[in-house]
Design a protein around this motif. Structure first.
Motif, short mmCIF file in Angstrom:
data_model
loop_
_atom_site.label_atom_id
_atom_site.label_comp_id
_atom_site.label_asym_id
_atom_site.label_seq_id
_atom_site.Cartn_x
_atom_site.Cartn_y
_atom_site.Cartn_z
N VAL A 133 0.70 -1.13 0.03
CA VAL A 133 -0.04 -0.12 -0.12
C VAL A 133 0.92 1.31 -0.07
O VAL A 133 0.61 2.18 -0.55
CB VAL A 133 -1.03 0.21 1.18
CG1 VAL A 133 -1.81 1.40 1.22
CG2 VAL A 133 -2.01 -1.05 1.04
N SER A 134 1.95 1.07 0.74
CA SER A 134 2.95 2.37 0.75
C SER A 134 3.42 2.68 -0.78
O SER A 134 3.60 3.84 -1.17
CB SER A 134 3.86 2.07 1.97
OG SER A 134 4.95 3.06 1.57
N GLU A 135 3.51 1.44 -1.40
CA GLU A 135 4.12 1.73 -2.83
C GLU A 135 3.00 2.24 -3.56
O GLU A 135 3.37 3.05 -4.67
CB GLU A 135 4.77 0.29 -3.32
CG GLU A 135 5.95 -0.10 -2.65
CD GLU A 135 6.31 -1.44 -3.03
OE1 GLU A 135 5.31 -2.23 -3.64
OE2 GLU A 135 7.33 -2.17 -2.75
N MET A 136 1.99 1.90 -3.62
CA MET A 136 0.55 2.42 -4.28
C MET A 136 0.61 3.99 -3.94
O MET A 136 0.27 4.54 -4.96
CB MET A 136 -0.76 1.65 -3.74
CG MET A 136 -0.75 0.40 -4.13
SD MET A 136 -2.16 -0.47 -3.19
CE MET A 136 -3.44 0.61 -4.28
N LYS A 137 0.66 4.24 -2.78
CA LYS A 137 0.79 5.71 -2.50
C LYS A 137 1.72 6.60 -3.17
O LYS A 137 1.52 7.69 -3.53
CB LYS A 137 0.93 5.93 -0.85
CG LYS A 137 -0.32 5.43 -0.15
CD LYS A 137 -0.13 5.51 1.32
CE LYS A 137 0.47 6.76 1.77
NZ LYS A 137 0.40 6.56 3.36
N SER A 138 2.85 5.98 -3.73
CA SER A 138 3.92 6.68 -4.44
C SER A 138 3.41 7.05 -5.73
O SER A 138 4.00 8.06 -6.30
CB SER A 138 5.23 5.73 -4.47
OG SER A 138 5.16 4.83 -5.24
N ILE A 139 2.50 6.54 -6.25
CA ILE A 139 1.81 6.94 -7.61
C ILE A 139 0.94 7.89 -7.48
O ILE A 139 0.43 8.45 -8.50
CB ILE A 139 1.15 5.55 -8.22
CG1 ILE A 139 2.27 4.24 -8.47
CG2 ILE A 139 0.53 6.07 -9.49
CD1 ILE A 139 1.54 3.17 -8.88
N LEU A 140 0.39 8.44 -6.15
CA LEU A 140 -0.70 9.33 -6.01
C LEU A 140 -0.15 10.63 -6.76
O LEU A 140 -1.14 11.26 -7.28
CB LEU A 140 -1.03 9.69 -4.42
CG LEU A 140 -2.21 10.31 -4.33
CD1 LEU A 140 -3.38 9.76 -4.81
CD2 LEU A 140 -2.27 10.31 -2.69
N ASP A 141 0.94 11.13 -6.68
CA ASP A 141 1.48 12.52 -7.38
C ASP A 141 1.28 12.34 -8.87
O ASP A 141 0.63 13.34 -9.29
CB ASP A 141 2.96 12.77 -7.31
CG ASP A 141 3.07 13.04 -5.69
OD1 ASP A 141 2.30 13.62 -4.81
OD2 ASP A 141 4.33 13.08 -5.48
N GLN A 142 1.50 11.11 -9.54
CA GLN A 142 1.06 10.98 -11.04
C GLN A 142 -0.43 11.05 -11.21
O GLN A 142 -0.74 11.90 -12.00
CB GLN A 142 1.61 9.68 -11.37
CG GLN A 142 3.04 9.59 -11.30
CD GLN A 142 3.34 8.05 -12.07
OE1 GLN A 142 2.68 7.47 -12.83
NE2 GLN A 142 4.38 7.59 -11.11
N ILE A 143 -1.16 10.56 -10.33
CA ILE A 143 -2.77 10.60 -10.36
C ILE A 143 -3.24 11.84 -10.26
O ILE A 143 -3.98 12.55 -11.00
CB ILE A 143 -3.31 9.74 -9.39
CG1 ILE A 143 -2.87 8.22 -9.77
CG2 ILE A 143 -4.69 9.76 -9.58
CD1 ILE A 143 -3.33 7.61 -10.84
N GLU A 144 -2.78 12.75 -9.33
CA GLU A 144 -3.13 13.93 -8.93
C GLU A 144 -2.85 15.05 -9.94
O GLU A 144 -3.55 15.96 -10.22
CB GLU A 144 -2.53 14.53 -7.59
CG GLU A 144 -3.04 13.99 -6.30
CD GLU A 144 -2.37 14.23 -5.13
OE1 GLU A 144 -1.21 14.72 -5.02
OE2 GLU A 144 -3.14 13.94 -3.95
N GLN A 145 -1.75 14.85 -10.73
CA GLN A 145 -1.56 15.74 -11.90
C GLN A 145 -2.58 15.35 -13.08
O GLN A 145 -2.67 16.52 -13.62
CB GLN A 145 -0.03 15.37 -12.35
CG GLN A 145 0.98 15.82 -11.55
CD GLN A 145 2.41 15.29 -12.07
OE1 GLN A 145 2.59 14.93 -12.97
NE2 GLN A 145 3.58 15.59 -11.49
N LEU A 146 -3.09 14.48 -13.06
CA LEU A 146 -4.29 14.10 -14.14
C LEU A 146 -5.33 15.10 -13.73
O LEU A 146 -6.16 15.76 -14.63
CB LEU A 146 -4.77 12.77 -14.03
CG LEU A 146 -3.84 11.55 -14.70
CD1 LEU A 146 -4.44 10.39 -14.40
CD2 LEU A 146 -3.57 12.09 -16.14
N GLY A 147 -5.65 15.28 -12.47
CA GLY A 147 -6.82 16.19 -11.87
C GLY A 147 -6.48 17.66 -12.08
O GLY A 147 -7.59 18.53 -11.90
N SER A 148 -5.31 17.91 -12.53
CA SER A 148 -4.81 19.53 -12.45
C SER A 148 -4.70 19.86 -13.66
O SER A 148 -4.72 19.45 -14.73
CB SER A 148 -3.79 19.76 -11.35
OG SER A 148 -2.54 19.10 -11.87
#
Length: 148
Positions: A133-148
């Motif tokens: 799950v910690s590794e999954m959280k590392s992808i969050l920045d990439q995902i958040e860039q899609l929303g901006s």
């Protein structure tokens, strides 16, 4: 009269292209929101898991609650894996699916151990659920860039 048709044709093409672009943006935003929600659910699951697992060692009711929590997360994983990612998010989605499969494998292992009556805290650590799950959280920045 011919000029009017040409102008209308050009405007129609521009309008349809704009609609397609807007749909793509909306799809990316929706995917980004869904992926962030999924990662947040997985994070909450991983944060609550150690305490629940510790309590489950000696408490049958807590063991049942742990088993339910593990099954609920498996459902979330399967729902996410079935989601379609927009082209712009395919790499991040593929990484998340890979981590999700590892997470699901760890959950399956934990469920099997509970079913066999072998549950202890060392077994939780061996499944590496929290690390995944910690590794999954590392992808969050990439995902958040899609929303901006």
């Amino acid at each position: 009269m011919m000029k009017i048709f040409k102008v209308l044709a050009v405007l129609s093409i521009v309008f349809l292209s704009g609609c397609s672009l807007l749909e793509g943006v909306n799809s990316s935003l929706q995917y980004a929101n869904d992926a962030k929600d999924y990662i947040n659910q997985a994070s909450t699951f991983a944060e609550e898991l150690p305490a629940l697992a510790e309590e489950a060692v000696n408490n049958e009711e807590a063991r049942t609650e742990l088993e339910q929590s593990l099954n609920n997360m498996k459902e979330e994983i399967n729902t996410f894996k079935e989601s379609d990612a927009p082209e712009i998010a395919e790499d991040a989605h593929n990484q998340l699916v890979s981590y999700s499969e590892s997470l699901e494998s760890g959950i399956d292992s934990a469920l099997k151990q509970i079913e066999n009556g072998e549950w202890n805290l060392k077994l939780l650590e061996d499944t590496e659920i929290v690390k995944t799950v910690s590794e999954m959280k590392s992808i969050l920045d990439q995902i958040e860039q899609l929303g901006s």
